[in-house]
Design a protein around this motif. Structure first.
Motif, short mmCIF file in Angstrom:
data_model
loop_
_atom_site.label_atom_id
_atom_site.label_comp_id
_atom_site.label_asym_id
_atom_site.label_seq_id
_atom_site.Cartn_x
_atom_site.Cartn_y
_atom_site.Cartn_z
N PHE A 326 38.06 50.01 42.72
CA PHE A 326 39.02 49.17 42.21
C PHE A 326 40.39 49.72 42.79
O PHE A 326 41.01 48.83 42.44
N ALA A 330 43.10 46.24 43.60
CA ALA A 330 43.43 45.83 42.19
C ALA A 330 45.04 45.44 41.96
O ALA A 330 45.75 46.28 42.38
N ILE A 335 43.57 48.84 36.09
CA ILE A 335 42.34 48.50 36.39
C ILE A 335 42.31 49.64 37.44
O ILE A 335 41.15 50.67 37.42
N SER A 584 45.17 37.93 43.06
CA SER A 584 44.68 39.04 43.14
C SER A 584 43.24 39.32 42.57
O SER A 584 42.55 40.36 42.98
N SER A 588 40.75 41.07 44.84
CA SER A 588 40.73 42.51 44.44
C SER A 588 39.02 42.38 44.22
O SER A 588 38.16 43.39 44.45
N GLN A 589 38.43 41.24 43.84
CA GLN A 589 36.96 41.26 43.69
C GLN A 589 36.39 41.23 45.08
O GLN A 589 35.30 42.09 45.23
N SER A 592 36.84 44.87 46.57
CA SER A 592 36.27 46.08 45.97
C SER A 592 34.80 45.89 46.18
O SER A 592 33.92 46.74 46.61
N ILE A 641 40.41 39.84 34.24
CA ILE A 641 40.94 41.05 34.35
C ILE A 641 39.86 42.22 33.88
O ILE A 641 39.59 43.31 34.56
N LEU A 645 35.65 43.40 36.91
CA LEU A 645 34.95 44.82 37.24
C LEU A 645 33.64 44.86 37.08
O LEU A 645 33.13 45.89 37.84
#
Lengths: 747, 246
Positions: A326, A330, A335, A584, A588-589, A592, A641, A645
């Motif tokens: 993360f 992120a 996060i 993002s 970010s997905q 990560s 958000i 995760l």
């Protein structure tokens, strides 16, 4: 062997380990008392994002982040009784320590042109409220004819009115907001009251967080305890895994507190997540000690430890990789914090499982229970694992084919995934905050603040005219209802004095009009003290991301054409932050997941000394992630958000199942060169541990379904789905591939 | 019988002392009002220093001409940007504003007297000049060798204050301190007066008004004060507001 020696050393240091754990837990446990909750999403916005930075800066300079709103809803605002109630609420708020100013229909300043000059007064005389139908109608006309009040203080349909208050600096926001709710609800007025605005929202969220923690943690604790008892049928089997999980939670929260971090709406779930995954490592250790104990009781602990050290470390490291991933990509700082501290908690849980659990076993000379384990093993094997093993050998191609179909359907689903950065989606549909948001959107033009910052001489006619121009341009957008600025106030004053709504061409006129406004409490919301900066305040209606993007482009065009050295224009606001946050989410997905997959393949490949094994191990989990996104797309669960995760967390935990199967398979095929036996051993021995693990971890996460925050409900649900699909992948897809690949080799 | 007599006697005594107290208090407040309004007219340079919570100061300067209690003309000289702005206060709460850039006097109807006076810590009512004895009912709550302490309760419910605690100089009967309490009886403003004597008149040379909660203050200093200059009534005519020269 080094591992055996190392394990013996651990066991011999049992007293030291227990003492160290005890002292650390007492010290860090004490530190957790100082851990506070911070539900302010604004604080989590990163400074490297210029929109977010400007938004925070404007909020601080012009006090916009400290503004709370009470919506009073009734059938008709223009009734003496309703006005009386608004006045009582206004007075009640004024009397609360920590509230700097209150403005409502009953105390708002009104400047208007009269027959002989100007009248400066209040819209409503608080001591002589309008009573006759004529007086009430006249008030209504006054409101409707004034752009500053219409749709801002009273809704166009006359059913709602706003009481707006600002908090003093450096006050305990939650305490003041709680007092606002408590004191106004205690008035028991027949009108409906809704609370909204940053201080109220932050307070609502932190109350929900507290409620979640106090309600869900005991449930998760109980659920996991029951599953552990059913699995081990012993008190030790229940207490030790839970104890290690609880200690790892205490250590993590204690360290968070020492380092000055606060609980955010994401890290609030660290305790439940650690409870679910933290107990798993101890389960493996206890399981192995139990197994060895049935054969060799004298050195059971150290022997078991030497065998379990690598698998548990590997499982912990892959999970840690999932959380640490993360850090990359992120957007929200909360996060990143969540990733770091959950990774730390996972490390603690695995260390406790490897050091503390064996020490306890040794010190208390705990004995194992043979019979129950045998029974359990027999039940799982006979009813599920043996038939599964047969099926695998009979139809490996069909199994792979079925998985391919499932993957194809999921891939289609991926294209339907929605993204959402709307904070309102955090609340259930009947939550008062969400209802308040709806009223604000329908009747008062929304809640998402927009700020257009002007840097220049705030008394210069050119600057003020440009501000008016920007307002007019902005208001042409369908998502903007109205806007307010210092320039509009000057033009209103000019209208009151000269019957002309234009910004005066003469700077002296503006300077002298300022004489009438100077020192007015509300002015600091629009201009700074030195009159070198001013803002246009507006609200954006639509939660739709495309509308936000269009608006951003529309406004940036204006700024590009009109911003000069003497009149520098910048724009920011929640819609702008939302656009970046939305983008993002994808970055970010993708970031990560890719990092986590790459690291897991490398790591598993290194430990198992075969890159191919690393790639095979990743197949079930990649499949599980594709299914996860497919489910999200097909069921309409949005990527937000919290749900962003899921994939990495699922990857970190779910990879363990494949690691167990593939390492078992490798060992067995090396030893016996028999494909059928290798698959059978892997399924029957490792399969059982995997199933128990999946049930206990999923049950822990499923407790989140009862959370008061919607994304966390989905988070729990989606993790559980991913756990089941990665378990199923490890027990069917992976062995089927191994059968097909190895059959070819042997053929 | 004796018991009833005692009650009757003490009631009369209490009633008497209460009446005497209120009479004395009213008398004191009336005398304070008389002292404030003693000169026939006055001329001065007024300096207002407004200090915000960060200690930042803003300075305004105006020339003041006052005749009697109710005719007041302020003409601002500083800051330069507001120079020439004038306010003329006449009896019956009539206020005229003159802004040179607009070149016409405008009458301001102040519907709200509780509003702050153009960025200062004084409310419109504080600046009104109306006698305190007309607006408040006084009660002596304390007295020592130097001062009287009076509690002033507003006669009009529209007043922003629930009470004012006035510290009055015992010898000369000028105010030394006024502590203001808001409608919720919360102490929120403090005025401190420094009185001086010029000729036969006592006058407030300096007044410091502090908003306790906002940590904001306004200090008004009167300089070059002159009394009984026989100021002409013409100075206080609306049409003369336009004139740059007074």
């Amino acid at each position: 062997m080094n591992l055996v020696k190392f394990s013996k050393n651990i066991v011999s240091l049992k007293w030291f380990i227990i003492l160290l754990v005890l002292v650390s837990t007492l010290y860090l446990g004490n530190q957790t008392r100082y851990l506070t909750i911070d539900a302010d999403i604004l604080q989590s916005l990163p400074d490297h994002d210029l929109d977010a930075k400007l938004l925070k800066q404007i909020g601080k300079e012009f006090g916009g982040n400290n503004m709370g709103v009470i919506i009073l809803e009734t059938d008709n605002i223009y009734q003496t009784k309703v006005l009386e109630h608004i006045q009582v609420i206004t007075d009640t708020l004024t009397n609360i320590d920590g509230i700097a100013s209150v403005s409502s229909l009953t105390n708002i300043i009104n400047i208007k042109g009269g027959e002989y000059g100007i009248e400066i007064g209040k819209l409503v005389d608080e001591y002589e409220l309008p009573e006759s139908p004529e007086e009430l109608q006249s008030l209504r006309n006054n409101v409707l004819s004034n752009e500053m009040y219409r749709g801002s203080i009273v809704s166009d349909d006359d059913t709602s009115s706003l009481i707006i208050f600002t908090l003093e600096e450096k006050v305990d926001v939650k305490k003041v907001a709680d007092l606002v709710i408590h004191k106004t609800e205690a008035l028991r007025f027949p009108e409906k009251l809704y609370y909204i605005g940053s201080p109220m929202l932050v307070t609502y969220i932190s109350n929900l967080m507290r409620k979640d923690l106090t309600n869900l943690l005991p449930i998760a604790f109980l659920v996991i305890a029951i599953i552990l008892f059913l699995s081990f049928r012993s008190v030790v089997g229940v207490i030790l895994p839970l104890l290690t999980a609880v200690i790892s939670i205490i250590w993590t929260l204690g360290i968070m507190s020492i380092l000055g971090f606060k609980m955010s709406m994401i890290s609030n779930n660290i305790p439940i997540i650690l409870l679910a995954i933290g107990s798993a490592y101890s389960i493996h250790v206890i399981n192995r000690i139990n197994q060895i104990g049935q054969i060799n009781t004298s050195e059971a602990t150290s022997t078991a430890l030497s065998q379990i050290l690598i698998p548990v470390s590997l499982a912990a490291i892959t999970t840690i990789i999932g959380f640490v991933s993360f850090i990359f990509g992120a957007y929200l700082e909360m996060i990143v914090e969540f990733g770091i501290f959950t990774a730390l908690g996972t490390l603690f849980a695995s260390l406790l499982a490897l050091f503390f659990v064996p020490a306890i076993f040794e010190v208390f000379k705990i004995k194992t229970r043979k019979k129950d384990l045998e029974n359990k093993k027999a039940f799982l094997s006979e009813k599920f694992l043996i038939p599964l093993n047969k099926l695998l050998f009979k139809h490996p191609k069909t199994i792979v084919g079925l998985w391919l179909v499932l993957i194809s359907i999921s891939v289609v689903g991926i294209f339907f995934i929605n993204r959402s950065v709307d904070i309102q989606e955090y609340f259930k549909k009947d939550n008062p905050t969400r209802l308040a948001e709806n009223i604000m959107v329908e009747k008062f033009g929304g809640t998402k603040p927009i700020f257009v910052l002007f840097k220049g001489n705030m008394q210069s006619p050119e600057v003020l005219k440009k501000m008016i121009q920007a307002s007019e341009y902005m208001e042409k957008n369908p998502d903007i209802n109205t806007s307010m600025s210092f320039a509009k106030l000057i033009s209103e004053l000019n209208f009151a004095l000269t019957n002309n709504r234009r910004i005066p061409d003469d700077i002296e006129k503006i300077e002298q009009l300022w004489f009438l406004l100077e020192g007015n409490e509300g002015m600091s919301r629009f201009v700074n003290e030195d009159l070198t900066e001013g803002i246009i305040i507006s609200k954006f209606k639509s939660p739709d991301n495309e509308s936000k993007k269009e608006f951003a482009k529309y406004m940036n065009d204006f700024i590009e054409k009109n911003s000069t050295k003497d009149c520098e224009i910048q724009i920011t606001g929640m819609p702008f932050v939302d656009i970046t946050m939305d983008q993002s989410l994808i970055n970010s997905q993708i970031g990560s997941i890719l990092i986590a997959i790459l690291f897991v393949i490398i790591f598993v490949g290194m430990i198992l000394r075969s890159w191919l094994s690393g790639i095979y191990a990743s197949i079930p989990i990649i499949t599980a992630i594709i299914i996860l996104f497919g489910v999200m797309g097909l069921t309409g669960i949005s990527l937000n958000i919290a749900t962003v995760l899921v994939a990495s967390v699922a990857l970190g935990i779910g990879i363990d199942y494949s690691i167990h199967i593939i390492s078992h398979f490798n060992d067995s095929i090396k030893e016996n060169k028999d494909l059928q036996k290798a698959i059978q051993d892997s399924i029957l021995i490792s399969g059982k541990a995997i199933i128990i693990n999946v049930i206990s971890v999923s049950a822990g996460f499923l407790v989140l379904v009862f959370s008061d925050m919607v994304p966390l409900q989905y988070f729990g649900l989606l993790i559980s789905i991913s756990m089941f699909s990665s378990c199923l992948g490890a027990l069917t897809l992976l062995p089927a591939i191994l059968i097909l690949v190895n059959r070819k080799k042997t053929a | 019988m004796n018991f009833k007599f005692i009650i009757l006697f003490s009631t009369i005594l209490f009633w008497n002392s209460a009446t005497m107290n209120s009479q004395n208090a009213e008398d004191l407040l009336q005398k304070m009002d008389d002292l404030i309004a003693a000169p026939t007219d006055r001329e001065a340079t007024v300096i207002m220093v407004m200090t915000d919570k960060s200690g930042k100061e803003k300075i305004r300067e105006a020339s003041l001409k006052q005749k009697g209690r109710f005719k007041k003309l302020y003409r601002y000289t500083k800051p330069e940007k507001q120079a020439g702005i004038a306010t003329l206060t006449l009896p019956d709460n009539v206020i005229w504003l003159y802004m040179p850039a607009f070149n016409k006097p405008m009458r301001i109807s102040l519907l709200s007297k509780n509003q702050a006076f153009s960025g200062t810590d004084f409310s419109q009512e504080d600046m009104s000049g109306l006698p305190y004895s007309d607006r408040y009912t006084p009660k002596i709550i304390d007295s020592n060798s130097e001062n009287y302490k009076l509690e002033l309760t507003p006669k009009n419910k529209k007043n922003k204050y629930s009470k004012i605690i006035l510290t009055l100089d015992k010898t000369h009967l000028f105010p030394k301190k006024m502590e203001y309490f808001d409608k919720n009886n919360k102490y929120f403003k403090l005025a401190t007066y420094a009185y001086d004597k010029q000729g036969k008149y006592w006058y407030a040379k300096n007044v410091l008004m502090k908003s306790i909660l906002k940590n904001h203050s306004t200090e008004i200093t009167f300089k070059s004060i002159k009394f009984d200059q026989d100021l002409s009534d013409d100075l206080f005519l609306v049409e003369n507001l336009k004139l740059k020269k007074d």
